[in-house]
Scaffold this active site. Structure first.
Site, short mmCIF file in Angstrom:
data_model
loop_
_atom_site.label_atom_id
_atom_site.label_comp_id
_atom_site.label_asym_id
_atom_site.label_seq_id
_atom_site.Cartn_x
_atom_site.Cartn_y
_atom_site.Cartn_z
N CYS A 163 -1.00 -4.33 8.06
CA CYS A 163 -0.74 -3.11 8.83
C CYS A 163 -0.08 -3.45 10.17
O CYS A 163 0.79 -2.73 10.65
CB CYS A 163 -2.04 -2.34 9.06
SG CYS A 163 -3.14 -2.30 7.64
N CYS B 71 0.81 -1.22 0.00
CA CYS B 71 0.00 0.00 0.00
C CYS B 71 0.85 1.27 0.00
O CYS B 71 0.32 2.36 -0.16
CB CYS B 71 -0.89 0.01 1.24
SG CYS B 71 0.10 -0.07 2.74
FE1 FES Z 1 -1.20 -0.63 4.32
FE2 FES Z 1 -2.64 -0.25 6.43
S1 FES Z 1 -3.35 -0.34 4.40
S2 FES Z 1 -0.47 -0.28 6.34
#
Ligand code: FES
Length: 139
Positions: free
Chosen positions: A106, A37
């Protein structure tokens, strides 16, 4: 997707946001990124002479779960030894925050950040220990 109350609490009132001087004695700095992400987390720990983490700070540029994970682990590591901090698993974080599967990475970021901060600290102390040995043998 709904965040759990605990995530929202840490997201809205993050604990221990900030930085230490990374060159300060006893400070370990870990910066990790999630390729999935692009989020980035910086976690710093301050370790005293007894090897106990007496303070921790973080800065996270990421999603709510990443911010909550880093906020939570800064609370968890305080008062722990380095080895105890290394024993924190992302699954413990995910469970405490009730993260859904899509947000597990995460919490992995937070576990990796602890490991990176400890490695940085150990690398710094390795140099200091050598210096100490040299001084002792010279005495
Ligand atoms: Fe990647 Fe939370 S969506 S760290």
């Amino acid at each position: 997707m709904a965040y759990s109350d605990k995530v929202i609490d840490h997201y809205e009132n993050p604990r221990n946001v900030g930085s230490f001087d990374k060159d300060e004695d006893g400070v370990g700095t870990g910066v990790v990124g999630a390729p999935a992400c692009g989020d980035v987390m910086k976690l710093q720990i301050k370790i005293n002479d007894e090897g106990v983490i007496e303070d921790a700070k973080f800065k996270t540029y990421g999603c709510g779960s990443a911010i909550a994970s880093s906020s939570l682990v800064t609370e968890w590591v305080k008062g722990k030894t380095v080895d105890e901090a290394l024993a924190i698993k992302n699954s413990d974080i995910a469970e405490a925050l009730a993260l859904p599967p899509v947000k597990i990475h995460c919490s992995v970021l937070a576990e990796d950040a602890i490991k990176a901060a400890v490695s940085d600290y150990k690398a710094k102390m390795g140099v200091a220990d050598e210096g100490y040995e040299v001084c002792k043998s010279a005495a």
